[in-house]
Design an enzyme around this catalytic site. Sequence first.
Site, PDB file in Angstrom:
ATOM      1  N   HIS A  97      -1.876 -10.397  11.827  1.00 46.58           N
ATOM      2  CA  HIS A  97      -1.383  -9.091  11.381  1.00 46.58           C
ATOM      3  C   HIS A  97      -1.003  -8.299  12.634  1.00 46.58           C
ATOM      4  O   HIS A  97      -1.768  -8.260  13.601  1.00 46.58           O
ATOM      5  CB  HIS A  97      -2.466  -8.352  10.593  1.00 46.58           C
ATOM      6  CG  HIS A  97      -2.126  -6.912  10.383  1.00 46.58           C
ATOM      7  ND1 HIS A  97      -0.910  -6.517   9.838  1.00 46.58           N
ATOM      8  CD2 HIS A  97      -2.783  -5.759  10.678  1.00 46.58           C
ATOM      9  CE1 HIS A  97      -0.865  -5.197   9.789  1.00 46.58           C
ATOM     10  NE2 HIS A  97      -1.985  -4.711  10.300  1.00 46.58           N
ATOM     11  N   CYS A 152      -3.327  -3.856   4.545  1.00 48.63           N
ATOM     12  CA  CYS A 152      -2.384  -4.864   5.056  1.00 48.63           C
ATOM     13  C   CYS A 152      -2.749  -6.290   4.641  1.00 48.63           C
ATOM     14  O   CYS A 152      -2.056  -7.237   5.008  1.00 48.63           O
ATOM     15  CB  CYS A 152      -2.308  -4.788   6.578  1.00 48.63           C
ATOM     16  SG  CYS A 152      -1.669  -3.227   7.136  1.00 48.63           S
ATOM     17  N   THR A 161       3.877   3.531  15.852  1.00 51.39           N
ATOM     18  CA  THR A 161       3.601   2.249  15.192  1.00 51.39           C
ATOM     19  C   THR A 161       4.095   2.247  13.742  1.00 51.39           C
ATOM     20  O   THR A 161       3.701   1.395  12.956  1.00 51.39           O
ATOM     21  CB  THR A 161       2.093   1.899  15.222  1.00 51.39           C
ATOM     22  OG1 THR A 161       1.386   2.790  14.353  1.00 51.39           O
ATOM     23  CG2 THR A 161       1.513   2.025  16.614  1.00 51.39           C
ATOM     24  N   GLU A 208       0.847  -1.189   0.000  1.00 51.67           N
ATOM     25  CA  GLU A 208       0.000   0.000   0.000  1.00 51.67           C
ATOM     26  C   GLU A 208       0.887   1.246   0.000  1.00 51.67           C
ATOM     27  O   GLU A 208       0.454   2.323   0.385  1.00 51.67           O
ATOM     28  CB  GLU A 208      -0.973  -0.026   1.173  1.00 51.67           C
ATOM     29  CG  GLU A 208      -0.334  -0.166   2.533  1.00 51.67           C
ATOM     30  CD  GLU A 208      -1.363  -0.105   3.651  1.00 51.67           C
ATOM     31  OE1 GLU A 208      -1.974   0.951   3.820  1.00 51.67           O
ATOM     32  OE2 GLU A 208      -1.536  -1.122   4.353  1.00 51.67           O
ATOM     33  N   SER A 211     -10.499   1.444  14.389  1.00 49.27           N
ATOM     34  CA  SER A 211      -9.728   0.429  13.646  1.00 49.27           C
ATOM     35  C   SER A 211      -9.364  -0.751  14.548  1.00 49.27           C
ATOM     36  O   SER A 211      -9.430  -1.906  14.127  1.00 49.27           O
ATOM     37  CB  SER A 211      -8.467   1.047  13.017  1.00 49.27           C
ATOM     38  OG  SER A 211      -7.467   1.296  13.981  1.00 49.27           O
TER      39      SER A 211
HETATM   40  P1  HMG Z   1      -3.646   6.231  21.407  1.00 57.51           P
HETATM   41  O1  HMG Z   1      -5.095   6.430  21.281  1.00 57.51           O
HETATM   42  O2  HMG Z   1      -2.782   7.418  21.529  1.00 57.51           O
HETATM   43  O3  HMG Z   1      -3.282   5.256  22.576  1.00 57.51           O
HETATM   44  O4  HMG Z   1      -3.104   5.388  20.180  1.00 57.51           O
HETATM   45  P2  HMG Z   1      -4.188   4.746  23.787  1.00 57.51           P
HETATM   46  O5  HMG Z   1      -4.543   5.876  24.661  1.00 57.51           O
HETATM   47  O6  HMG Z   1      -5.325   3.861  23.287  1.00 57.51           O
HETATM   48  O7  HMG Z   1      -3.102   3.841  24.518  1.00 57.51           O
HETATM   49  C1  HMG Z   1      -2.617   2.697  23.892  1.00 57.51           C
HETATM   50  C2  HMG Z   1      -2.422   1.630  24.983  1.00 57.51           C
HETATM   51  O8  HMG Z   1      -1.385   2.087  25.853  1.00 57.51           O
HETATM   52  C3  HMG Z   1      -3.656   1.440  25.862  1.00 57.51           C
HETATM   53  O9  HMG Z   1      -3.662   0.064  26.180  1.00 57.51           O
HETATM   54  C4  HMG Z   1      -3.334   2.257  27.107  1.00 57.51           C
HETATM   55  O10 HMG Z   1      -3.999   1.819  28.275  1.00 57.51           O
HETATM   56  C5  HMG Z   1      -1.834   2.009  27.197  1.00 57.51           C
HETATM   57  P3  HMG Z   1      -5.039  -0.754  26.084  1.00 57.51           P
HETATM   58  O11 HMG Z   1      -5.941  -0.168  27.102  1.00 57.51           O
HETATM   59  O12 HMG Z   1      -5.565  -0.564  24.678  1.00 57.51           O
HETATM   60  O13 HMG Z   1      -4.611  -2.174  26.362  1.00 57.51           O
HETATM   61  N1  HMG Z   1      -1.111   3.050  27.968  1.00 57.51           N
HETATM   62  C6  HMG Z   1      -0.153   2.767  28.857  1.00 57.51           C
HETATM   63  N2  HMG Z   1       0.355   1.590  29.291  1.00 57.51           N
HETATM   64  C7  HMG Z   1       1.364   1.624  30.231  1.00 57.51           C
HETATM   65  N3  HMG Z   1       1.846   2.801  30.733  1.00 57.51           N
HETATM   66  C8  HMG Z   1       1.371   3.984  30.323  1.00 57.51           C
HETATM   67  C9  HMG Z   1       0.323   3.994  29.347  1.00 57.51           C
HETATM   68  N4  HMG Z   1      -0.362   4.982  28.717  1.00 57.51           N
HETATM   69  C10 HMG Z   1      -1.242   4.372  27.872  1.00 57.51           C
HETATM   70  N5  HMG Z   1       1.867   5.116  30.826  1.00 57.51           N
HETATM   71  C11 HMG Z   1      -3.783   3.806  18.498  1.00 57.51           C
HETATM   72  C12 HMG Z   1      -3.411   4.008  19.940  1.00 57.51           C
HETATM   73  C13 HMG Z   1      -3.830   2.328  18.187  1.00 57.51           C
HETATM   74  C14 HMG Z   1      -5.149   4.427  18.238  1.00 57.51           C
HETATM   75  C15 HMG Z   1      -2.708   4.510  17.610  1.00 57.51           C
HETATM   76  O14 HMG Z   1      -1.439   3.944  17.806  1.00 57.51           O
HETATM   77  C16 HMG Z   1      -3.053   4.446  16.142  1.00 57.51           C
HETATM   78  O15 HMG Z   1      -3.867   5.214  15.632  1.00 57.51           O
HETATM   79  N6  HMG Z   1      -2.398   3.514  15.411  1.00 57.51           N
HETATM   80  C17 HMG Z   1      -2.643   3.320  13.981  1.00 57.51           C
HETATM   81  C18 HMG Z   1      -3.875   2.491  13.711  1.00 57.51           C
HETATM   82  C19 HMG Z   1      -3.680   1.038  14.073  1.00 57.51           C
HETATM   83  O16 HMG Z   1      -2.590   0.554  14.200  1.00 57.51           O
HETATM   84  N7  HMG Z   1      -4.809   0.290  14.187  1.00 57.51           N
HETATM   85  C20 HMG Z   1      -4.738  -1.125  14.471  1.00 57.51           C
HETATM   86  C21 HMG Z   1      -5.911  -1.898  13.887  1.00 57.51           C
HETATM   87  S1  HMG Z   1      -6.161  -1.521  12.157  1.00 57.51           S
HETATM   88  C22 HMG Z   1      -4.882  -2.399  11.359  1.00 57.51           C
HETATM   89  O17 HMG Z   1      -4.277  -3.220  11.945  1.00 57.51           O
HETATM   90  C23 HMG Z   1      -4.592  -2.049   9.948  1.00 57.51           C
HETATM   91  C24 HMG Z   1      -3.356  -1.197   9.714  1.00 57.51           C
HETATM   92  O18 HMG Z   1      -2.193  -1.975   9.846  1.00 57.51           O
HETATM   93  C25 HMG Z   1      -3.424  -0.541   8.336  1.00 57.51           C
HETATM   94  C26 HMG Z   1      -3.664  -1.411   7.124  1.00 57.51           C
HETATM   95  O19 HMG Z   1      -4.402  -2.366   7.110  1.00 57.51           O
HETATM   96  O20 HMG Z   1      -3.109  -1.008   6.078  1.00 57.51           O
HETATM   97  C27 HMG Z   1      -3.244  -0.074  10.721  1.00 57.51           C
END
Ligand code: HMG
Length: 386
Positions: free
Chosen positions: A233, A111, A152, A79, A201
């Site tokens: 993935h 992906c 990421t 992609e 997502s």
């Molecule tokens: P965010 O919203 O800034 O993070 O970004 P958050 O607030 O959800 O925190 C993430 C985790 O860290 C949470 O854990 C927090 O609790 C923890 P969870 O509750 O989910 O288990 N946390 C801590 N842990 C320990 N100590 C601390 C602390 N602070 C927080 N101090 C988000 C997260 C995934 C939204 C962001 O990284 C993002 O937008 N990423 C890109 C999208 C993505 O990867 N999506 C995954 C599914 S879609 C997919 O896989 C397809 C993709 O690869 C694309 C494709 O297909 O081409 C993305």
Amino acid sequence: MNIGIDKIGFAAPNYVLDLADLAQARNIDPNKFKLGLLQSQMAVAPVTQDIVTLGAQAAQAILSEKDKEQIDMIIVGTESSIDQSKAAAVFIHGLLDINPFARSIEIKEACYGATAGLILAKTHIAQHPNSKVLVIASDIAKYGIASAGEATQGAGAIAMLISADPSILILHNDSVCQTRDIMDFWRPNEDKYPRVNGKFSTEQYTDCLTTTFAEYQKRTGKKLADFAAMCLHIPFSKQGLKGIQAIAQEDSKTLNRLTERFQEAIVYNKIVGNIYTGSIFLSFLSLLENSQSLKAGDNILFYSYGSGAVCELFSGHLVSGYQQHLQPDRLHTLNQRTPLTVEAYEALFFEEIQVDETGQAVDLPVDETDFALVDIQDHKRVYRKK
Ligand code: HMG
């Protein structure tokens, strides 16, 4: 006929950023990345490395001259295309000097693309048992400075040689797919970086898994306990772990086993980052090269997810002697990458190629890697193989 993965190789750019440094620069608790996302480093690509150079490097690492004569199809899943028309597979075909009577194409569905390539390759081999198909998953993941997805990001390519009587993994005929027309992650042509509905997502990733797994069980009669390990993935490692927990919650023995194998399956993903369509296969490679518990005959369940969204559950089993077709010192090699400061990462990651009015690249940096983009002339990308 047994069809599957005969060889598997990997290439990453030579630069790496430690996420503890990124956390400090962004004023974020480092444990959010380390424990919250289960990520510790990310690969960073200079402008002279793209899906063609990384894909060619990953393939060159595994192909013999005989393989190059037998390959009659090259499929690149990506992609991060470098051209809206010409397939990256055509450039790679030329760089690797593969049999001219071959089909070379590029597949896109976020992906999921390379998994579609793998299934197409399997269908092709079923009709042409003496041929071999080169499937490459190559991507550069960029979300933007200080964006939610920044930690990421990643870059890299997986190359797989698909053949009859493979040496590593025999694929089963048990695929179950699901398509959902959703906007969880997408990249409009006018935008440089993807648009992401991050939380949505993550929910869709898991919901597609649980619903497709229910259908998979219904159609195949297989249970999670039938599998020695699961490769998913991996957009970031925590997401994959949550996926396993979501489908294994009622079977603690299986959950424990799959979680142990999962730790082995994310050794590379944790220090490379998201390589989009190659992430699931990087996880498979990590499992093979870092697990002492696997053995020939073990069943592996795969969950491929591409935003937009398309997903697929499929499985395979390990072939006797698969260990002889791996690279046990890969972790050591990855640990030799050049570390970047956050300032150097920002300069490198977001550097853009300048092209003058005649279509000539201006001041393209010199790159000593085996495969590199060395020029753009009249808007044509020029690659060099050492
Ligand atoms: P965010 O919203 O800034 O993070 O970004 P958050 O607030 O959800 O925190 C993430 C985790 O860290 C949470 O854990 C927090 O609790 C923890 P969870 O509750 O989910 O288990 N946390 C801590 N842990 C320990 N100590 C601390 C602390 N602070 C927080 N101090 C988000 C997260 C995934 C939204 C962001 O990284 C993002 O937008 N990423 C890109 C999208 C993505 O990867 N999506 C995954 C599914 S879609 C997919 O896989 C397809 C993709 O690869 C694309 C494709 O297909 O081409 C993305």
